[in-house]
Design a protein around this motif. Structure first.
Motif, mmCIF file in Angstrom:
data_model
loop_
_atom_site.group_PDB
_atom_site.id
_atom_site.type_symbol
_atom_site.label_atom_id
_atom_site.label_comp_id
_atom_site.label_asym_id
_atom_site.label_seq_id
_atom_site.Cartn_x
_atom_site.Cartn_y
_atom_site.Cartn_z
ATOM 1 N N UNK A 1 0.841 -1.197 0.000
ATOM 2 C CA UNK A 1 0.000 0.000 0.000
ATOM 3 C C UNK A 1 0.879 1.251 0.000
ATOM 4 N N UNK A 2 0.384 2.322 -0.589
ATOM 5 C CA UNK A 2 1.137 3.573 -0.558
ATOM 6 C C UNK A 2 1.351 3.977 0.898
ATOM 7 N N UNK A 3 2.605 4.200 1.257
ATOM 8 C CA UNK A 3 2.968 4.385 2.660
ATOM 9 C C UNK A 3 3.855 5.606 2.832
ATOM 10 N N UNK A 4 3.614 6.332 3.905
ATOM 11 C CA UNK A 4 4.481 7.438 4.303
ATOM 12 C C UNK A 4 4.945 7.175 5.722
ATOM 13 N N UNK A 5 6.255 7.265 5.927
ATOM 14 C CA UNK A 5 6.848 6.908 7.215
ATOM 15 C C UNK A 5 7.284 8.177 7.944
ATOM 16 N N UNK B 1 -3.279 -7.578 -4.625
ATOM 17 C CA UNK B 1 -2.668 -8.322 -3.519
ATOM 18 C C UNK B 1 -1.709 -7.355 -2.831
ATOM 19 N N UNK B 2 -2.091 -6.899 -1.641
ATOM 20 C CA UNK B 2 -1.256 -5.951 -0.909
ATOM 21 C C UNK B 2 -0.406 -6.676 0.126
ATOM 22 N N UNK B 3 0.892 -6.561 -0.048
ATOM 23 C CA UNK B 3 1.882 -7.134 0.862
ATOM 24 C C UNK B 3 2.069 -6.117 1.990
ATOM 25 N N UNK B 4 1.597 -6.443 3.208
ATOM 26 C CA UNK B 4 1.508 -5.445 4.272
ATOM 27 C C UNK B 4 2.707 -5.417 5.212
ATOM 28 N N UNK B 5 3.299 -6.562 5.456
ATOM 29 C CA UNK B 5 4.297 -6.593 6.518
ATOM 30 C C UNK B 5 5.123 -7.868 6.403
ATOM 31 N N UNK B 6 6.358 -7.799 6.895
ATOM 32 C CA UNK B 6 7.209 -8.982 6.963
ATOM 33 C C UNK B 6 8.001 -8.918 8.251
ATOM 34 N N UNK B 7 8.208 -10.076 8.847
ATOM 35 C CA UNK B 7 9.058 -10.133 10.041
ATOM 36 C C UNK B 7 9.757 -11.484 10.067
#
Length: 992
Positions: A474-478, A800-806
């Motif tokens: 998803x378009x993200x701003x940090x 298909x939105x890849x949201x997070x990885x750990x």
């Protein structure tokens, strides 16, 4: 209006793949060491007046080049010879008069010592000097320049020689553009070159602003146009023939020699222009001549003209180059009047212009190849190459051309924004950036994971690999951690936050505080450019680290996107402050202490992320969400531990990470679905509720509960929520069967059968590839979160939105544990479904929920009692074994005991023990489960009533209790328990 364009071929930018420009391969050959032969006076002038080394240093710093050239000065030819015998140099620059030795004779000796080192002579020019030069042998001299004490000339000389050395690599292999200067007068090309380089370098500094971050800016500076010098017609044609596909244009004298061997000059410049124009009618060409009569000739040829005797010669040259070679902004003109009707400064405004200019203007610029020239001049080589090959006649009409060009530019902007973290710029917001950052501090663990995902998708070109699906983040701003520090310090919150106030009081104090003004202004611009709801996610420095992932410890809020920007900004600011506050909640503090970290060292970044999904009346949610792991600690049937495992659920992913009932499957065996093996199991284990975001802004209130504005919606026989048709089956009570298709009424089974059994969406294939690639790249088992949305515009791909990885912390490899040689007959606990690996020593205590007294209605009370017991072990610095029915850590109290991790943090072996009427499969999709594995806690699942494992509760019941109430007993033994977990064979045993 223009005449209708013949029907052309079908062109679609969706099939275009833009290769990355290898800017890092540009300029491989550099001038590092310069030998300067000059008198002490000339050296003084260079040091004090010209400050040549300072200027060279500044220019190199602007290009992000580490080592600007060093100048080594000698005052005589003899001294130069001595240096050249022991050292090598990249360039020799000599004044004409260097004492007793003659530079023209000496140059031949220099060439014998090092044939590849260029030699440049600087001289003051007069009639006498010119006559002398004509009689000298200049064959060993590469260039002669007119020296008037201007240090800019030395910079131009170095750039000219570097451009010549790197031309084949940069122009032919990478696609860099060039300008050919044709001039045989030393005086004039000595004047032209510094001005040309000045305009070229300024052009480069301007166009790099469009790069998404400083690294891209520094690399793109290397893509500046090169300048190539020819002094004869033959040299000019040689350069043109070799680099004609990479030319921005030509600046040429009118009269010069055909080659060096001929004495008389001819009007070779006119011939050169005609030859070039026959091949490329629109190649920009600028004449410069001392004869004003040549101006009419230039006009007839459609070329520019500069009078050499003009008092504003340098200014006119710069202006002509900017206009003819498409430097600066792109000026759309009326083809008849040539008046400017629209001006584009970057790709974004170029797209806006293309949708607004008249057809006549678009046709004029497209047919004259102006778009590609402008893009080439800005080092946008892939998109420029695409447009260079286009003809207006390729399209059925101007609307098709307009649509194609604008879509191609947008796709290029999107692709260049992938795989990198761009800098958020409120004055020039780039809506195509996938990830941007506000601030220069740390991104935090979750944001680093997002950046890694984006890089992975680009590296393996996964975005459009599967037909009808786009894989993306998803378009993200940090918001970097520096703003957290600033917020805490400006509002004097550190001292308050260290006090052990209640969570509610901490939140209230944080809400009263003010975010930094600079951040608020950036957020105001961010809001104006966001169309969907926003997830405000924590991204602390400790989150998702390799050895202690803080999964689900901190808060994540979702806010609706309302029409009133200021109202939306207010909610966003409140959510950010709430995330900041969550660092200091009791559960967070407990987790930090449990991991032996220091509270003051934790810093919070924030990820602002567009929520995947679609609006359905006053609700917002994706078709389904999921969690997948590359390692499966509970393989079933044909599955192996390395096949991975996934859990998916209808609606928002909070349902999964909170431990709700989901559809579990292995991506390698998607049709092997235990939960659908019988109708009774399908009915019992199906998802019965889901989460959706409430789009009513009134639903968002300040709360320590980050799900305060999420609606928990029941799935029953009358439920007919949009999107459910893609994931649901129904139970046919007449035939006692689950039908693998959707029916608007009746018993709902969230089966995912259409996707997993019949492949209506390549979920298993996508997960298999992502899990394998990510595990390979991280060199560790991994867990990912994702969301999928089917409800898209007609003709658009599913998302298909890849949201997070750990990373998943794997237990150390140890010697084989011979549990098989141990008898389970005398065991207190035995499991055939065990997580963990190794021997646990020194544990003497067992805390267990009394099976005969267990009541699902009192699971919250049981959780509170366990928290009190856990605190006593924490105070003593001891550990215990915890045994209880159902699913530990479930947010649904009817599925198990809803403990949070800090409530049982001192348990080193946790056992899920099913009862006759209370059997629940373990959840590998919850944050609770992730924390269990990260702390290397042993985890047994047993169902003794099914002969699946053993729990001899009678042994514990016979021993005295150190604590006992209606639901819980605590037993402390005299000797430590023998606890062995064989994770490779999924077995575990506990003996007294």
């Amino acid at each position: 209006m223009i005449d209708s364009i013949p029907e052309g071929k079908e062109l679609s930018p969706s099939t275009i793949e833009f290769a990355d420009t290898s800017f890092h391969k540009l300029m491989p050959r550099r001038i590092h060491k310069v030998l300067l032969i000059c008198s002490s006076y000339d050296a003084f002038i260079l040091e004090e007046d010209g400050r040549i080394e300072e200027q060279i240093f500044k220019e190199y710093v602007s290009l992000n080049l580490r080592y600007p050239p060093n100048f080594y000065k000698v005052s005589s030819g003899q001294e130069a010879l001595e240096r050249l015998k022991t050292e090598s140099f990249d360039l020799i620059i000599s004044m004409l008069n260097i004492g007793e030795m003659d530079i023209f004779s000496l140059s031949h000796t220099f060439k014998e010592l090092d044939p590849d080192t260029p030699i440049v002579v600087l001289t003051h020019f007069s009639r006498e000097v010119s006559m002398k030069m004509e009689k000298e042998d200049l064959s060993a001299i590469d260039y002669v320049f007119c020296w008037l004490g201007n240090a800019d000339l030395l910079l131009a000389i170095i750039k000219l020689i570097e451009d010549k050395m790197n031309a084949d690599n940069d122009l032919l292999d990478i696609g860099v553009q060039a300008i050919i200067l044709v001039e045989d007068s030393v005086r004039y090309y000595s004047s032209y070159l510094p001005n040309l380089y000045k305009v070229v370098l300024n052009q480069s500094r301007n166009f790099v602003r469009e790069a998404v971050n400083e690294q891209q800016q520094n690399l793109r500076m290397r893509g500046r146009p090169k300048i190539l010098l020819a002094t004869t017609y033959d040299e000019a044609m040689e350069l043109y023939d070799k680099y004609k596909n990479n030319l921005l244009g030509v600046v040429s004298d009118v009269s010069f020699k055909v080659n060096h061997r001929r004495d008389s000059k001819t009007r070779a410049g006119i011939t050169l222009c005609k030859v070039i124009r026959r091949e490329d009618p629109y190649m920009p060409f600028i004449f410069q001549s001392s004869d004003l009569n040549n101006k009419s000739v230039a006009e007839d040829l459609g070329a520019g003209f500069i009078h050499k005797y003009s008092k504003t010669l340098s200014h006119e040259l710069i202006e002509y180059v900017r206009e003819y070679f498409f430097f600066g902004s792109f000026k759309f003109v009326d083809p008849v009047t040539k008046t400017v009707i629209y001006e584009a400064h970057n790709l974004k405004t170029l797209c806006e212009a293309l949708m607004n200019i008249p057809d006549e203007s678009l046709y004029y610029h497209a047919s004259h190849n102006h778009l590609s020239k402008w893009l080439f001049a800005r080092a946008l080589f892939p998109i420029a190459e695409l447009f260079k090959s286009l003809q207006a006649t390729d399209f059925a009409d101007m609307g098709a051309l307009r649509e194609y060009v604008s879509r191609a530019i947008n796709q290029y902007r999107l692709e260049t924004g992938r795989g990198v973290i761009g800098k958020f710029n409120r004055n020039d917001y780039n809506e195509q950036l996938q990830i941007s950052r506000i601030g220069e501090g740390s991104l935090g663990g979750k944001a680093r994971g997002l950046a890694f995902i984006d890089m992975m998708l680009k590296k393996y070109n996964l975005f459009n690999k599967y037909e009808g699906v786009v894989i993306n983040i998803p378009r993200s701003t940090i918001i970097s951690t520096e703003f957290f520090d600033q917020f805490m310090e400006e509002n004097k919150l550190y001292k308050y936050a260290r006090t052990e106030e209640t969570d509610a009081k901490i939140l209230k104090r944080f809400i009263r505080a003010k975010l930094p003004n600079e951040l608020v202004e950036d957020l105001r611009v961010f809001i104006r450019n966001v169309k969907n709801p926003i997830a405000v996610r924590s991204s602390s420095k400790l989150e998702d680290s390799y050895y202690q992932p803080f999964a689900g410890i901190y808060s994540t809020y979702m806010i609706p996107r309302v029409e009133d920007d200021e109202e939306c900004l207010h909610m966003l600011v409140q959510a950010i402050k709430s995330v900041y506050a969550s660092v200091f909640y009791a559960s967070s503090r407990g987790y930090i202490f449990a991991t032996s970290n220091v509270l003051d060292e934790e810093k919070m970044g924030v990820v602002l992320q567009e929520v995947c999904g679609t609006r359905h009346e006053n609700l917002y949610y994706p078709t389904f969400s999921g969690v997948a792991r590359s390692i499966n600690f509970y393989p079933l049937g044909v599955e192996s531990s390395h096949d991975g495992v996934a859990s998916v659920a209808f609606g928002l992913g909070k349902f999964i990470v909170d431990g709700g009932m989901t559809m579990r499957f292995s991506p390698k065996h998607p049709k092997h679905l235990l939960q659908l093996s019988t109708p009774q199991m399908a009915l019992r284990d199906t998802q019965r509720m889901f989460y959706a975001l409430d789009l009513d802004p009134a639903a968002f209130t300040i709360s320590t509960d980050d799900g305060v504005n999420l609606q928990r919606l029941e799935i029953d026989t009358k439920s007919n929520y949009e999107g459910m048709q893609h994931v649901a089956s129904f139970y046919d009570s007449r035939d006692d069967m689950v039908r693998d298709y959707y029916q608007p009424s009746g018993w709902r089974i969230i089966s995912f059968a259409q996707i997993l059994k019949y492949g209506t969406f390549p979920l298993a294939e996508i997960l298999n590839e992502l899990l394998a690639l990510c595990q390979k790249e991280m060199n560790s088992p991994i867990e990912i979160e994702f969301a999928v949305n089917f409800d898209v515009e007609p003709g658009q791909p599913k998302v298909f939105n890849f949201l997070q990885i750990r990373p998943i912390v794997e237990n150390e490899e140890m010697e084989d544990l011979q549990i098989g040689q141990m008898s389970s007959d005398d065991a207190l606990l035995y499991s055939n479904s065990a997580l963990g690996h190794g021997v646990m020593e020194g544990i003497r205590s067992v805390v267990y929920v009394r099976p005969e007294a267990f009541d699902s209605a009192y699971t919250r009370q049981i959780a509170e009692d366990l928290e009190k017991i856990n605190k006593t072990y924490k105070d003593k610095g001891e550990y215990y074994v915890l045994v209880g029915p159902g699913r530990w850590g479930s947010s649904d109290p009817w599925l198990g005991i809803p403990v949070k991790w800090p409530q049982i943090s001192e348990a080193r072996l946790i056992v899920e023990c099913g009862l006759q009427n209370f059997r629940v499969d373990p959840s590998q999709g919850s944050h609770f489960f992730q924390n269990i594995t990260s702390f290397r806690v042993g985890y047994f699942t047993i169902n003794p009533f099914m002969d699946d494992g053993k729990f001899d509760v009678s042994i514990l019941d016979s021993l005295p209790a150190t604590f006992e109430n209606k639901y819980i007993r605590e037993v402390v033994l005299e000797k430590p328990l023998t606890i062995i977990v064989d994770g490779r064979n999924n077995r575990g045993i506990v003996n007294l």
